[in-house]
Scaffold this motif. Sequence first.
Motif, PDB file in Angstrom:
ATOM      1  N   LEU A 105       3.126   1.317  -4.061  1.00  0.00           N
ATOM      2  CA  LEU A 105       4.284   1.990  -4.643  1.00  0.00           C
ATOM      3  C   LEU A 105       4.218   3.505  -4.474  1.00  0.00           C
ATOM      4  N   ARG A 106       3.024   4.033  -4.306  1.00  0.00           N
ATOM      5  CA  ARG A 106       2.873   5.480  -4.092  1.00  0.00           C
ATOM      6  C   ARG A 106       3.207   5.863  -2.655  1.00  0.00           C
ATOM      7  N   GLY A 107       3.365   4.889  -1.770  1.00  0.00           N
ATOM      8  CA  GLY A 107       3.714   5.181  -0.389  1.00  0.00           C
ATOM      9  C   GLY A 107       2.508   5.487   0.471  1.00  0.00           C
ATOM     10  N   HIS A 108       2.769   6.030   1.655  1.00  0.00           N
ATOM     11  CA  HIS A 108       1.687   6.237   2.608  1.00  0.00           C
ATOM     12  C   HIS A 108       0.663   7.251   2.114  1.00  0.00           C
ATOM     13  N   LEU A 109       1.076   8.201   1.289  1.00  0.00           N
ATOM     14  CA  LEU A 109       0.127   9.186   0.768  1.00  0.00           C
ATOM     15  C   LEU A 109      -0.905   8.529  -0.139  1.00  0.00           C
ATOM     16  N   GLY A 110      -0.461   7.597  -0.967  1.00  0.00           N
ATOM     17  CA  GLY A 110      -1.387   6.865  -1.826  1.00  0.00           C
ATOM     18  C   GLY A 110      -2.346   6.016  -1.022  1.00  0.00           C
ATOM     19  N   ILE A 111      -1.822   5.371   0.015  1.00  0.00           N
ATOM     20  CA  ILE A 111      -2.660   4.515   0.860  1.00  0.00           C
ATOM     21  C   ILE A 111      -3.719   5.348   1.579  1.00  0.00           C
ATOM     22  N   GLU A 112      -3.312   6.492   2.103  1.00  0.00           N
ATOM     23  CA  GLU A 112      -4.264   7.332   2.842  1.00  0.00           C
ATOM     24  C   GLU A 112      -5.417   7.795   1.958  1.00  0.00           C
ATOM     25  N   LYS A 113      -5.115   8.166   0.715  1.00  0.00           N
ATOM     26  CA  LYS A 113      -6.176   8.600  -0.192  1.00  0.00           C
ATOM     27  C   LYS A 113      -7.126   7.453  -0.526  1.00  0.00           C
ATOM     28  N   VAL A 114      -6.560   6.291  -0.836  1.00  0.00           N
ATOM     29  CA  VAL A 114      -7.387   5.141  -1.204  1.00  0.00           C
ATOM     30  C   VAL A 114      -8.231   4.673  -0.028  1.00  0.00           C
ATOM     31  N   GLU A 115      -7.632   4.645   1.160  1.00  0.00           N
ATOM     32  CA  GLU A 115      -8.360   4.149   2.330  1.00  0.00           C
ATOM     33  C   GLU A 115      -9.575   5.026   2.641  1.00  0.00           C
ATOM     34  N   ARG A 116      -9.460   6.334   2.440  1.00  0.00           N
ATOM     35  CA  ARG A 116     -10.600   7.209   2.724  1.00  0.00           C
ATOM     36  C   ARG A 116     -11.793   6.862   1.850  1.00  0.00           C
ATOM     37  N   TRP A 117     -11.556   6.736   0.537  1.00  0.00           N
ATOM     38  CA  TRP A 117     -12.650   6.445  -0.373  1.00  0.00           C
ATOM     39  C   TRP A 117     -13.147   5.018  -0.191  1.00  0.00           C
ATOM     40  N   ALA A 118     -12.230   4.091   0.050  1.00  0.00           N
ATOM     41  CA  ALA A 118     -12.639   2.701   0.243  1.00  0.00           C
ATOM     42  C   ALA A 118     -13.454   2.542   1.517  1.00  0.00           C
ATOM     43  N   SER A 146     -13.165  -4.654   1.399  1.00  0.00           N
ATOM     44  CA  SER A 146     -12.589  -4.927   2.716  1.00  0.00           C
ATOM     45  C   SER A 146     -11.251  -5.637   2.596  1.00  0.00           C
ATOM     46  N   VAL A 147     -11.188  -6.582   1.676  1.00  0.00           N
ATOM     47  CA  VAL A 147      -9.939  -7.319   1.494  1.00  0.00           C
ATOM     48  C   VAL A 147      -8.862  -6.424   0.885  1.00  0.00           C
TER      49      VAL A 147
END
Length: 444
Positions: free
Chosen positions: A155-168, A293-294
């Motif tokens: 729901l936060r959009g691509h900016l939220g995904i980019e932040k989460v993906e870096r830490w994950a 990973s999932v």
Amino acid sequence: MSKSASPSPFGQDGLSPDSAGHSLNSLGTFALWFGANIVVTTILTGMLLVPDLRFTTAITTVLIGSLIGAIPLLLVGLMGQHTGMPSMALTRRAYGPVGSQMISLVNMGVLIAWSCIQALLAGMSLNYAIEATTGYSNLPLMTIMCESIVVLIVLRGHLGIEKVERWAALAMAGLTVIVLYQLNQHYEVSALFDMPVEARNGITLGIAFDIVIATAFSWISSAADYNRNCKTPRIAIWATYFGYIMAALVAMGLGATISGLSILNGMEQTYDPTRLLAGFGFGIPAALVIFFSVMTTNVMAVYSATLSCMNVAPGMSFWKPALAIGLVTIFGALIPGILDQFQNFLLLVGALFIPAFSVMIVDYYLVGRDGYRAELLHARRQLGRPTAKVAIGAYLIGASLAAYWAIIAPPPFGASLPVFVITGGLYWLGVKLFTRPNPSISQT
């Protein structure tokens, strides 16, 4: 003096080039594709390669297959960076608005099914970790919790995904190192190099190569959704390439290692490091590798399904389809026996999307780039060349070949790469023979 509008908590992502944020630098792009590909199914692919192939042969096959298979992924991602549009919007050029909407519907359905499977797998990993720590077990609740987190991130959009993906991605890399270190401490990893070949999964060298390539091809339909946000074409190419290949080597290498060790130690063949390390007190880090990973892959699946929905019904606010699709996946993950259909699901993906994007790549890079502009999103007819009939014809032939080779008569060399090449070749030939350049651009 009027009050400035408060920023929306939801992402404002859309199909137009203006909504592409160009926020991904080299590290962010690398982390995105690294996190995307370290996933249970990629680890499982590595398991399938050993002991049917020698361990060194399996790793070499993963490297070569990934180097080749990632090229179409890069090409579609680069289209997104050049145009600022997501994958499904780009299909409008070759297939026309109606053909693009049909492809988008199929893509949305496949991604929703994929997300349901991933939500269940994440729930299983989280449930194991909590049960091992506290003794409490509730798989449906853990599954709902995992998918709810996914929906909130999307729901936060691509900016939220980019932040989460870096830490994950960082967490997965660290946990993977811990798991590999502990495997080496408790098992004789060097024995894998002398492990005898044994036919268990029906995997030949040709089929193994095809599986590795098909893994890369499975990301084609989402590549432009994310790489449209890359700052430069160079980043879209090299950071994606190295991120994907490193992840393939780590994930499939981990699967091959776990598979070989489980067999050498008289256990049931498995891809799950949790089963090998639970008895030594390291089951939780292994389970968290699977969990992270999932989750990273699932976030990307729900986001791409949302953009596909927006391509079918333009004008919707991003959060509405994101929330609706998220709710569908939450309940879909609870369907009994959903994992039993996983193999058939993979065959469906290959048959539907390898030929579809072969046509799109040939259209953009070999036939011509005219019409790949923002006007494409508003046109009710094709812009420029009338190629929709040729595109659909080439696609149907390619999809039929993929289905025939995958289900009825599998060739010893695999089907993914031949289908990709044949479909693209048929489209290019059809355009040359049956269409004429049309300099006019119709938007009526």
